[in-house]
Design an enzyme around this catalytic site. Structure first.
Site, PDB file in Angstrom:
ATOM      1  N   CYS A   1      -3.834   6.156  -0.069  1.00 26.89           N
ATOM      2  CA  CYS A   1      -3.285   4.872  -0.508  1.00 26.89           C
ATOM      3  C   CYS A   1      -2.868   4.860  -1.980  1.00 26.89           C
ATOM      4  O   CYS A   1      -2.590   3.795  -2.533  1.00 26.89           O
ATOM      5  CB  CYS A   1      -4.299   3.767  -0.235  1.00 26.89           C
ATOM      6  SG  CYS A   1      -4.767   3.666   1.506  1.00 26.89           S
TER       7      CYS A   1
ATOM      8  N   CYS B   1       0.871  -1.172   0.000  1.00 28.37           N
ATOM      9  CA  CYS B   1       0.000   0.000   0.000  1.00 28.37           C
ATOM     10  C   CYS B   1       0.905   1.218   0.000  1.00 28.37           C
ATOM     11  O   CYS B   1       2.095   1.110   0.303  1.00 28.37           O
ATOM     12  CB  CYS B   1      -0.916   0.010   1.222  1.00 28.37           C
ATOM     13  SG  CYS B   1      -2.287   1.184   1.015  1.00 28.37           S
TER      14      CYS B   1
ATOM     15  N   LYS C   1     -11.702  -7.581   6.036  1.00 27.87           N
ATOM     16  CA  LYS C   1     -11.130  -6.705   7.061  1.00 27.87           C
ATOM     17  C   LYS C   1     -12.039  -5.511   7.312  1.00 27.87           C
ATOM     18  O   LYS C   1     -12.467  -4.899   6.341  1.00 27.87           O
ATOM     19  CB  LYS C   1      -9.779  -6.231   6.539  1.00 27.87           C
ATOM     20  CG  LYS C   1      -9.068  -5.271   7.423  1.00 27.87           C
ATOM     21  CD  LYS C   1      -7.809  -4.856   6.755  1.00 27.87           C
ATOM     22  CE  LYS C   1      -7.227  -3.711   7.552  1.00 27.87           C
ATOM     23  NZ  LYS C   1      -6.201  -3.044   6.828  1.00 27.87           N
TER      24      LYS C   1
ATOM     25  N   TYR D   1      -2.894  -9.181  16.286  1.00 28.52           N
ATOM     26  CA  TYR D   1      -1.848  -8.723  17.212  1.00 28.52           C
ATOM     27  C   TYR D   1      -1.775  -9.616  18.433  1.00 28.52           C
ATOM     28  O   TYR D   1      -0.852  -9.501  19.224  1.00 28.52           O
ATOM     29  CB  TYR D   1      -2.115  -7.256  17.594  1.00 28.52           C
ATOM     30  CG  TYR D   1      -2.204  -6.373  16.360  1.00 28.52           C
ATOM     31  CD1 TYR D   1      -1.040  -5.927  15.725  1.00 28.52           C
ATOM     32  CD2 TYR D   1      -3.435  -6.046  15.792  1.00 28.52           C
ATOM     33  CE1 TYR D   1      -1.112  -5.166  14.567  1.00 28.52           C
ATOM     34  CE2 TYR D   1      -3.517  -5.280  14.639  1.00 28.52           C
ATOM     35  CZ  TYR D   1      -2.359  -4.847  14.032  1.00 28.52           C
ATOM     36  OH  TYR D   1      -2.426  -4.102  12.886  1.00 28.52           O
TER      37      TYR D   1
ATOM     38  N   SER E   1      -6.485  -3.365  14.481  1.00 20.61           N
ATOM     39  CA  SER E   1      -5.939  -2.636  15.625  1.00 20.61           C
ATOM     40  C   SER E   1      -6.995  -2.182  16.633  1.00 20.61           C
ATOM     41  O   SER E   1      -6.800  -2.298  17.839  1.00 20.61           O
ATOM     42  CB  SER E   1      -5.144  -1.434  15.125  1.00 20.61           C
ATOM     43  OG  SER E   1      -5.961  -0.591  14.317  1.00 20.61           O
TER      44      SER E   1
ATOM     45  N   ARG F   1     -10.977   7.690   3.455  1.00 22.39           N
ATOM     46  CA  ARG F   1     -10.755   6.649   2.452  1.00 22.39           C
ATOM     47  C   ARG F   1     -12.059   6.103   1.859  1.00 22.39           C
ATOM     48  O   ARG F   1     -12.053   5.049   1.232  1.00 22.39           O
ATOM     49  CB  ARG F   1      -9.967   5.495   3.085  1.00 22.39           C
ATOM     50  CG  ARG F   1      -8.659   5.883   3.748  1.00 22.39           C
ATOM     51  CD  ARG F   1      -7.669   4.719   3.718  1.00 22.39           C
ATOM     52  NE  ARG F   1      -6.633   4.779   4.720  1.00 22.39           N
ATOM     53  CZ  ARG F   1      -5.601   5.632   4.708  1.00 22.39           C
ATOM     54  NH1 ARG F   1      -5.495   6.533   3.748  1.00 22.39           N
ATOM     55  NH2 ARG F   1      -4.690   5.577   5.654  1.00 22.39           N
TER      56      ARG F   1
ATOM     57  N   LYS G   1     -12.306  -4.811   2.010  1.00 23.48           N
ATOM     58  CA  LYS G   1     -11.777  -3.944   3.061  1.00 23.48           C
ATOM     59  C   LYS G   1     -12.720  -2.753   3.228  1.00 23.48           C
ATOM     60  O   LYS G   1     -12.928  -1.977   2.295  1.00 23.48           O
ATOM     61  CB  LYS G   1     -10.377  -3.472   2.673  1.00 23.48           C
ATOM     62  CG  LYS G   1      -9.746  -2.575   3.720  1.00 23.48           C
ATOM     63  CD  LYS G   1      -8.310  -2.239   3.361  1.00 23.48           C
ATOM     64  CE  LYS G   1      -7.702  -1.312   4.383  1.00 23.48           C
ATOM     65  NZ  LYS G   1      -6.328  -0.934   4.007  1.00 23.48           N
TER      66      LYS G   1
ATOM     67  N   CYS H   1      -0.078   4.249   1.594  1.00 25.80           N
ATOM     68  CA  CYS H   1      -0.464   5.249   2.612  1.00 25.80           C
ATOM     69  C   CYS H   1       0.619   5.498   3.648  1.00 25.80           C
ATOM     70  O   CYS H   1       0.721   6.603   4.179  1.00 25.80           O
ATOM     71  CB  CYS H   1      -1.776   4.870   3.291  1.00 25.80           C
ATOM     72  SG  CYS H   1      -1.712   3.316   4.193  1.00 25.80           S
TER      73      CYS H   1
ATOM     74  N   GLU I   1     -16.614  -8.008  -4.822  1.00 24.51           N
ATOM     75  CA  GLU I   1     -15.182  -7.696  -4.719  1.00 24.51           C
ATOM     76  C   GLU I   1     -14.353  -8.978  -4.653  1.00 24.51           C
ATOM     77  O   GLU I   1     -13.303  -9.090  -5.284  1.00 24.51           O
ATOM     78  CB  GLU I   1     -14.898  -6.853  -3.463  1.00 24.51           C
ATOM     79  CG  GLU I   1     -15.282  -5.387  -3.579  1.00 24.51           C
ATOM     80  CD  GLU I   1     -14.245  -4.561  -4.343  1.00 24.51           C
ATOM     81  OE1 GLU I   1     -13.297  -5.140  -4.905  1.00 24.51           O
ATOM     82  OE2 GLU I   1     -14.397  -3.320  -4.376  1.00 24.51           O
TER      83      GLU I   1
END
Ligand code: PBG
Length: 330
Positions: A133, A123, A255, A320, A281, A224, A202, A125, A240
């Site tokens: 992006c 990406c 995501k 994570y 995140s 975005r 996404k 960004c 998609e």
């Protein structure tokens, strides 16, 4: 035929019985740990992200140590995000030979050898001075990204990352046609064996907030929503996903994960390729924040979240929590 003939509690009687009939089993092999690499720092650079306790921006030598430690815990797949030394309008450090992720790939390979899967996020960004992006199209009140002008830049970054040792190329920009453009560029560079994991589905999500601190990639102006998906749409997710498979995606991603479990299920039922889900995140930060206050049990809740993502249909989970989860599963 129901009660008293039917008594579902019979199969919940003890732990062994529950294990025997369990429908979904999480495995350390399903997990991918995201890592953030910062270029141009002194050795030993390790800076914790305030909104993501336990997640760090790392120098390449620290990436090497982190990968070795994660492997000890049972994690063998990683995805890398880069923080460049400088940003420009095009995001040109994304395809620099000594770019942050290119260095991280070499460092992690030193730590892990061949028996590991290194995924490179593709990406712009993190590398553009405007934080979008792709190539910016700023018409004053309307800020968007030029689709077709962005494709060759993504393709260049993909080739550079694959040459630096990425086992998988994972475009997350949401430009139309980028899977085909990247596939063509990889093939022309004799990298036809390198698979593409497309972030096909996404959403334009508030759950990415802490990531943008970690990757320092928040857009300076606008948002975005002209390229990432509207959270209200489910049919469009299938569209998609199908388009990216047709363009040559070997795996696809949904995501975020947690607010989109229905989407993971729909996509899993519609395509034949492996489906990944990104436990992002904000999903991590919410669990960390609530457990820091003693309001929830972090180990229990994070395990339950990961199992729910797998139960929804994800074959692969980016999280994570990968190290803690792998340790629990060992
Ligand atoms: C880059 C990218 C983002 C994430 C992964 N790749 C952020 C964004 O689109 O703003 C988010 C990951 C996370 O929140 O954990 N485009």
């Amino acid at each position: 035929m129901s009660f008293p003939i039917q008594r579902p509690r019979r199969l919940r009687r003890d732990a062994s019985m529950r294990r025997l009939v369990r429908e979904t089993e999480l495995q350390a092999n399903d997990l991918v740990l995201p890592l953030f690499v910062r270029a141009g720092t002194k050795k030993g650079h390790r800076k914790e992200i305030a909104s993501m306790p336990g997640v760090f921006q790392l120098s390449p030598d620290e990436i090497e140590r982190e990968c070795a430690a994660a492997r000890e815990d049972g994690v063998s797949s990683f995805i890398f995000f880069g923080l460049p030394t400088s940003k420009d309008a095009q995001g040109s450090e994304a395809w620099a030979d000594d770019g942050a992720v290119q260095q991280a790939l070499r460092a992690s390979r030193r730590a892990l050898g061949a028996d590991a899967t290194l995924i490179a996020d593709v990406c712009l960004c993190e590398y553009t001075d405007h934080g979008h992006c792709g190539v910016l199209d700023d018409r004053g009140s309307h800020v968007t990204v030029k689709n077709d002008a962005t494709l060759p830049l993504l393709a260049k970054a993909a080739v550079s990352l694959a040459r630096a040792g990425a086992d998988v190329i994972a475009p997350s920009d949401m430009m139309d046609g980028r899977v085909a453009a990247i596939r063509r560029a990889l093939d022309e560079a004799a990298l036809e064996e390198t698979p593409i994991l497309s972030y096909a589905v996404k959403y334009a999500s508030g759950f990415y907030g802490p990531f943008r601190d970690a990757a320092e990639s928040a857009p300076k102006k606008g948002d975005r929503s002209t390229y990432q998906m509207d959270p209200a749409n489910a049919r469009e997710a299938v569209k998609e996903a199908r388009l990216d498979v047709e363009e040559g995606a070997d795996m696809i991603m949904v995501k975020p994960a947690l607010a989109y479990l229905d989407i993971i299920r729909r996509v899993r039922e519609d395509v034949l390729v492996p489906v990944a889900a990104y436990n992002v995140s904000g999903e991590y930060a919410m669990v960390k924040a609530a457990s820091a206050r003693g309001w929830i049990d972090e180990a229990r809740v994070s395990q339950e979240i990961l199992v729910s993502i797998k139960r929804a249909g994800a074959d692969v989970i980016l999280t994570y929590f990968a190290r803690e989860a792998a340790k629990r599963l060992a």
